[in-house]
Design a protein around this motif. Structure first.
Motif, PDB file in Angstrom:
ATOM      1  N   GLY A  54      90.733  36.964  82.255  1.00  0.00           N
ATOM      2  CA  GLY A  54      89.601  37.287  81.395  1.00  0.00           C
ATOM      3  C   GLY A  54      89.138  38.723  81.603  1.00  0.00           C
ATOM      4  N   LYS A  55      88.068  39.021  80.929  1.00  0.00           N
ATOM      5  CA  LYS A  55      87.487  40.355  81.058  1.00  0.00           C
ATOM      6  C   LYS A  55      86.822  40.503  82.414  1.00  0.00           C
ATOM      7  CE  LYS A  55      86.389  41.013  76.211  1.00  0.00           C
ATOM      8  NZ  LYS A  55      85.287  41.234  75.271  1.00  0.00           N
ATOM      9  N   LYS A  56      86.903  41.720  82.937  1.00  0.00           N
ATOM     10  CA  LYS A  56      86.214  41.985  84.202  1.00  0.00           C
ATOM     11  C   LYS A  56      84.744  42.211  83.909  1.00  0.00           C
ATOM     12  CE  LYS A  56      89.913  43.924  86.904  1.00  0.00           C
ATOM     13  NZ  LYS A  56      90.361  45.048  87.711  1.00  0.00           N
ATOM     14  N   ALA A  57      83.927  41.642  84.701  1.00  0.00           N
ATOM     15  CA  ALA A  57      82.488  41.783  84.510  1.00  0.00           C
ATOM     16  C   ALA A  57      82.022  43.125  85.076  1.00  0.00           C
ATOM     17  CB  ALA A  57      81.760  40.641  85.202  1.00  0.00           C
ATOM     18  N   LYS A  58      81.058  43.739  84.412  1.00  0.00           N
ATOM     19  CA  LYS A  58      80.496  44.980  84.906  1.00  0.00           C
ATOM     20  C   LYS A  58      79.602  44.683  86.099  1.00  0.00           C
ATOM     21  CE  LYS A  58      80.402  47.637  80.668  1.00  0.00           C
ATOM     22  NZ  LYS A  58      79.543  48.354  79.712  1.00  0.00           N
ATOM     23  N   VAL A  59      79.668  45.559  87.053  1.00  0.00           N
ATOM     24  CA  VAL A  59      78.827  45.403  88.228  1.00  0.00           C
ATOM     25  C   VAL A  59      77.452  45.957  87.886  1.00  0.00           C
ATOM     26  CG1 VAL A  59      78.515  46.057  90.638  1.00  0.00           C
ATOM     27  CG2 VAL A  59      80.804  45.636  89.740  1.00  0.00           C
ATOM     28  N   TYR A  60      76.434  45.157  88.051  1.00  0.00           N
ATOM     29  CA  TYR A  60      75.082  45.567  87.743  1.00  0.00           C
ATOM     30  C   TYR A  60      74.494  46.238  88.976  1.00  0.00           C
ATOM     31  CZ  TYR A  60      70.209  45.473  86.369  1.00  0.00           C
ATOM     32  OH  TYR A  60      68.937  45.844  86.051  1.00  0.00           O
ATOM     33  N   LEU A  61      74.186  47.527  88.851  1.00  0.00           N
ATOM     34  CA  LEU A  61      73.665  48.281  89.986  1.00  0.00           C
ATOM     35  C   LEU A  61      72.168  48.095  90.169  1.00  0.00           C
ATOM     36  CD1 LEU A  61      75.644  51.602  89.495  1.00  0.00           C
ATOM     37  CD2 LEU A  61      76.117  49.774  91.119  1.00  0.00           C
ATOM     38  N   GLY A  62      71.500  47.741  89.129  1.00  0.00           N
ATOM     39  CA  GLY A  62      70.056  47.558  89.231  1.00  0.00           C
ATOM     40  C   GLY A  62      69.330  48.878  89.011  1.00  0.00           C
TER      41      GLY A  62
END
Length: 156
Positions: A2-10
Motif C-alpha cells: 500500500g501507500k506509505k503513510a506520511k510521518v506527522y511531525l506535529g
C-alpha cells in the motif's frame, strides 16, 4: 503493498525548525570564523552582523547605504587601517608576458608562409586555427621577433 503513510511531525517540531531558520537568517556570524586580522580584532561575536558592519562603517545592505537620507560614514578604524595598508604597499613591477612554446611554433609557421602579410595570414583558416586577428598577429609577431633576437644574442 500500500501507500506509505506520511510521518506527522506535529506543530512543535515544525515551529522549532522555523525558529531555527529565523535565527540563522538574522545574520549572527558568531559561529563563522573571521580570517581577516583587522576585522577579527574589531569584531564583537555577540552582536548582530548588520549592527557590527554599521559600527565599522561598512555596508550590510547596499540599498540602505546608497539612500540619500543616511550620512556617509567613511571614518572608521577598519577603513583607516586598510587605507594605511594600501599606502604601505609598494608597486611591484609586472613581469613582461612572453610567448609559450606552442605560440612560438604557431608564429614561426605563419611567418614562413606569409612573412609580415598579416591580412592574408588572418584569412588562412587552416594555419590560423586560433583565429588571431591581424592586430593580434602583428603584436605576437613583434614579441616573437624580440624573443628570437634575444635568443640569437645569447647564443653568440
Amino acid at each position: 503493498m500500500g501507500k506509505k503513510a506520511k510521518v506527522y511531525l506535529g506543530r512543535s517540531v515544525r515551529a522549532k525548525a522555523r525558529k531555527k531558520q529565523a535565527r540563522v537568517a538574522t545574520g549572527r556570524l558568531s559561529k563563522k570564523e573571521i580570517c581577516d586580522p583587522a576585522l577579527k580584532q574589531l569584531w564583537v561575536p555577540k552582536q548582530r552582523a548588520a549592527a557590527q558592519l554599521e559600527r565599522l562603517g561598512l555596508a550590510y545592505d547596499a540599498n540602505k547605504c546608497l539612500s540619500r537620507d543616511t550620512p556617509n560614514n567613511t571614518e572608521s578604524q577598519l577603513i583607516q587601517y586598510y587605507e594605511q595598508q594600501v599606502s604601505n604597499l609598494q608597486q611591484v613591477p609586472r613581469q613582461p608576458k612572453h610567448l609559450s612554446q606552442s605560440e612560438k611554433l604557431y608564429m614561426s609557421n605563419i611567418v614562413k608562409k606569409y612573412g609580415t602579410d598579416f591580412q592574408r595570414a588572418f584569412r588562412d583558416r587552416k594555419l590560423n586555427y586560433l583565429q588571431w586577428t591581424e592586430t593580434q598577429l602583428a603584436k605576437k609577431y613583434a614579441k616573437w621577433l624580440q624573443e628570437n633576437n634575444a635568443a640569437e644574442e645569447i647564443e653568440k
